[in-house]
Each structure stands twice: as C-alpha cells, then as structure tokens.
Design a protein around this motif. Structure first.
Motif, PDB file in Angstrom:
ATOM      1  N   THR A  18       0.825  -1.210   0.000  1.00 10.96           N
ATOM      2  CA  THR A  18       0.000   0.000   0.000  1.00 10.96           C
ATOM      3  C   THR A  18       0.859   1.260   0.000  1.00 10.96           C
ATOM      4  N   GLY A  19       2.134   1.132  -0.361  1.00  5.62           N
ATOM      5  CA  GLY A  19       2.958   2.309  -0.588  1.00  5.62           C
ATOM      6  C   GLY A  19       3.820   2.773   0.564  1.00  5.62           C
ATOM      7  N   LYS A  20       3.963   1.973   1.626  1.00  6.52           N
ATOM      8  CA  LYS A  20       4.755   2.389   2.784  1.00  6.52           C
ATOM      9  C   LYS A  20       6.213   2.641   2.408  1.00  6.52           C
ATOM     10  N   SER A  21       6.847   1.627   1.809  1.00 10.01           N
ATOM     11  CA  SER A  21       8.272   1.734   1.488  1.00 10.01           C
ATOM     12  C   SER A  21       8.523   2.828   0.452  1.00 10.01           C
ATOM     13  N   THR A  22       7.633   2.948  -0.521  1.00  7.65           N
ATOM     14  CA  THR A  22       7.781   3.979  -1.547  1.00  7.65           C
ATOM     15  C   THR A  22       7.724   5.371  -0.930  1.00  7.65           C
ATOM     16  N   PHE A  23       6.767   5.578  -0.055  1.00 11.09           N
ATOM     17  CA  PHE A  23       6.634   6.879   0.598  1.00 11.09           C
ATOM     18  C   PHE A  23       7.857   7.190   1.451  1.00 11.09           C
ATOM     19  N   LEU A  24       8.311   6.223   2.241  1.00  6.06           N
ATOM     20  CA  LEU A  24       9.446   6.473   3.128  1.00  6.06           C
ATOM     21  C   LEU A  24      10.726   6.738   2.339  1.00  6.06           C
ATOM     22  N   ALA A  25      10.899   6.076   1.201  1.00  7.96           N
ATOM     23  CA  ALA A  25      12.074   6.341   0.365  1.00  7.96           C
ATOM     24  C   ALA A  25      12.043   7.786  -0.142  1.00  7.96           C
ATOM     25  N   ARG A  26      10.877   8.250  -0.558  1.00  9.19           N
ATOM     26  CA  ARG A  26      10.755   9.631  -1.029  1.00  9.19           C
ATOM     27  C   ARG A  26      10.991  10.622   0.115  1.00  9.19           C
ATOM     28  N   LEU A  27      10.454  10.299   1.293  1.00 10.72           N
ATOM     29  CA  LEU A  27      10.638  11.188   2.434  1.00 10.72           C
ATOM     30  C   LEU A  27      12.110  11.252   2.832  1.00 10.72           C
ATOM     31  N   ALA A  28      12.791  10.113   2.838  1.00  8.79           N
ATOM     32  CA  ALA A  28      14.221  10.095   3.163  1.00  8.79           C
ATOM     33  C   ALA A  28      15.000  10.969   2.189  1.00  8.79           C
ATOM     34  N   HIS A  29      14.663  10.879   0.911  1.00 10.54           N
ATOM     35  CA  HIS A  29      15.346  11.685  -0.103  1.00 10.54           C
ATOM     36  C   HIS A  29      15.132  13.177   0.149  1.00 10.54           C
ATOM     37  N   LEU A 185       4.104  14.122   2.235  1.00 10.92           N
ATOM     38  CA  LEU A 185       5.510  14.530   2.219  1.00 10.92           C
ATOM     39  C   LEU A 185       5.664  15.951   2.756  1.00 10.92           C
ATOM     40  N   ALA A 186       4.797  16.848   2.309  1.00  9.94           N
ATOM     41  CA  ALA A 186       4.849  18.222   2.795  1.00  9.94           C
ATOM     42  C   ALA A 186       4.586  18.282   4.294  1.00  9.94           C
ATOM     43  N   LEU A 187       3.608  17.516   4.746  1.00  9.32           N
ATOM     44  CA  LEU A 187       3.284  17.500   6.162  1.00  9.32           C
ATOM     45  C   LEU A 187       4.443  16.948   6.983  1.00  9.32           C
ATOM     46  N   ALA A 188       5.041  15.837   6.524  1.00  5.08           N
ATOM     47  CA  ALA A 188       6.113  15.197   7.289  1.00  5.08           C
ATOM     48  C   ALA A 188       7.364  16.064   7.335  1.00  5.08           C
ATOM     49  N   THR A 189       7.736  16.669   6.202  1.00  9.60           N
ATOM     50  CA  THR A 189       8.921  17.525   6.214  1.00  9.60           C
ATOM     51  C   THR A 189       8.687  18.764   7.073  1.00  9.60           C
ATOM     52  N   GLY A 190       7.476  19.273   7.043  1.00  9.01           N
ATOM     53  CA  GLY A 190       7.146  20.395   7.903  1.00  9.01           C
ATOM     54  C   GLY A 190       7.175  20.023   9.371  1.00  9.01           C
ATOM     55  N   PRO A 204       4.506  22.692   5.415  1.00  8.58           N
ATOM     56  CA  PRO A 204       3.722  23.197   6.545  1.00  8.58           C
ATOM     57  C   PRO A 204       3.967  22.393   7.793  1.00  8.58           C
ATOM     58  N   ALA A 205       4.068  23.059   8.918  1.00  9.22           N
ATOM     59  CA  ALA A 205       4.283  22.376  10.200  1.00  9.22           C
ATOM     60  C   ALA A 205       2.944  22.270  10.901  1.00  9.22           C
ATOM     61  N   SER A 206       2.104  21.362  10.426  1.00 10.10           N
ATOM     62  CA  SER A 206       0.720  21.318  10.907  1.00 10.10           C
ATOM     63  C   SER A 206       0.372  20.068  11.664  1.00 10.10           C
TER      64      SER A 206
END
Length: 209
Positions: A18-29, A185-190, A204-206
């Motif tokens: 369901t996209g867990k690893s794909t999302f985390l790889a993008r977030l790590a990048h 991704l925007a939420l997590a980086t924020g 955004p830091a929400s």
C-alpha cells in the motif's frame, strides 16, 4: 512522555503493498537533500521468513514477538545515526498482523500472551513522534518490485486489524492514501522542521503527535 534523547521518529503502518516503502524512500530523499542525517528501519517480514518464522496468515505469538522486539532493537540502533529515523512498520503493526492471522485462521489468542504483546506495543509506541497509516485501495494491484502475497482476504483483514490496534492503543495517526503522498511529504517535512527548529526544511508544520 518522550523524555529520552532520541531523533525525530516517523513511522508508517498498514497492510502490504500500500505504498509504505515507496513513501518512506521519497521522504528520506527529501530530508537528506536538506542536509539532515536520516536513518531507516526496514520491514522485518522477509528477514523473519528467511529465518523460518511464519508470517502473514501463519503468524504466531513467537514470530510476532520476534518482529516486535527486533524492530525495537533496530529502532534504538538507528537513533545513534540520524537526526530523523524513518520506520517501515511501527511495532503495533505486528500486533495487527497477528490479530489478522488469528482472525483468518479462526483461532483465539492466549489471553496472557496477547496481554504481553499489547503491553509491549503500548509501552514503546510513544517513541513515535508522527505515525502514518496507509489506506487499502483494493482496486490498486499488488506491486511487482518484489514477491508479493496475493491473498486479498488476508490483506484486507490486516488493513482492518492494524487500524483496530492503533485505535485500541489510543495512538494518534494520520492517513496516508495512495493519491496523498505529496501532501503527506509536505506534512512530514514540515513536522520535522518544527521539531528540529530548522527553517530550511520546506513544508507546513501542521502535525502534532
């Protein structure tokens, strides 16, 4: 309370493919290109299977305990090497999978054994500063980048029981939908920027945990 000195820890849970690893790889990048040190904790299912431990609908109390305790150990090790730790399958995920396996087989857990696992999951879960849960879309086919289990009945049960465990443990979580990765991704980086006080990280830091 998160009183220990640990990095910002973000974890994802949910049924397989369901996209867990794909999302985390993008977030790590995204986080690494801002100069942050990112440590990752991988899904343990394949390692457990290579060792001979039963997984998926064959999960047992022992295999569940191994995944939970090895996951905790890997997370603690990752704390030493990063400003941010990304966890592919937080500890409560294993508890949800075990319950799904019991449901699938029509088995009843030993009350004392279940209570032990639940206590372990509850005690460790305040280590996660941000928890995301993927949402199963049965219309999206299984990925082809690695061997996947095709039992859709169990996949659906795992999705349900992982969510049920999070709710029973009263853990706050945010949804991660198949079409919502950009927003997440925007939420997590924020969120990381807010926790670290680093204005250089966009987004955004929400979120709160």
């Amino acid at each position: 309370m998160n009183s220990l000195d640990q990095p910002v820890t973000i974890a994802v849970v949910g049924t397989h493919s369901t996209g867990k690893s794909t999302f985390l790889a993008r977030l790590a990048h995204e986080l690494r290109r801002t100069g942050l040190q990112v440590s990752t904790v991988a899904d343990l299912g394949e390692q457990a299977q290579r060792m001979g431990l039963p997984i998926l609908w064959n999960h047992t109390w022992t295999s569940t305990l191994w995944i939970m305790t090895r996951g905790i150990s890997n997370e603690l090790e990752a704390w030493l090497h990063g400003d941010v730790v990304l966890v592919d399958r937080a500890v409560p995920d294993a508890l949800g999978y075990y319950r799904a396996a019991l449901d699938y087989r029509g088995d009843t857990p030993d009350p004392d054994g279940w209570a032990y696992l639940e206590t372990l999951a509850r005690a460790h879960s305040d280590r996660y500063h941000l928890l995301l849960r993927t949402q199963l879309d049965p219309d999206i086919p299984l990925g082809t980048n690695k061997t996947r289990d095709g039992n859709q009945q169990f996949r659906t049960l795992a999705d349900y029981h992982v969510g049920a465990v999070l709710n029973e443990l009263a853990l706050p979580w945010l949804p991660l939908t198949a079409d919502g990765h950009e927003a997440a991704l925007a939420l997590a980086t924020g969120f990381v920027a807010e926790r670290l006080g680093d204005d250089a990280i966009p987004g955004p830091a929400s979120a709160t945990a």
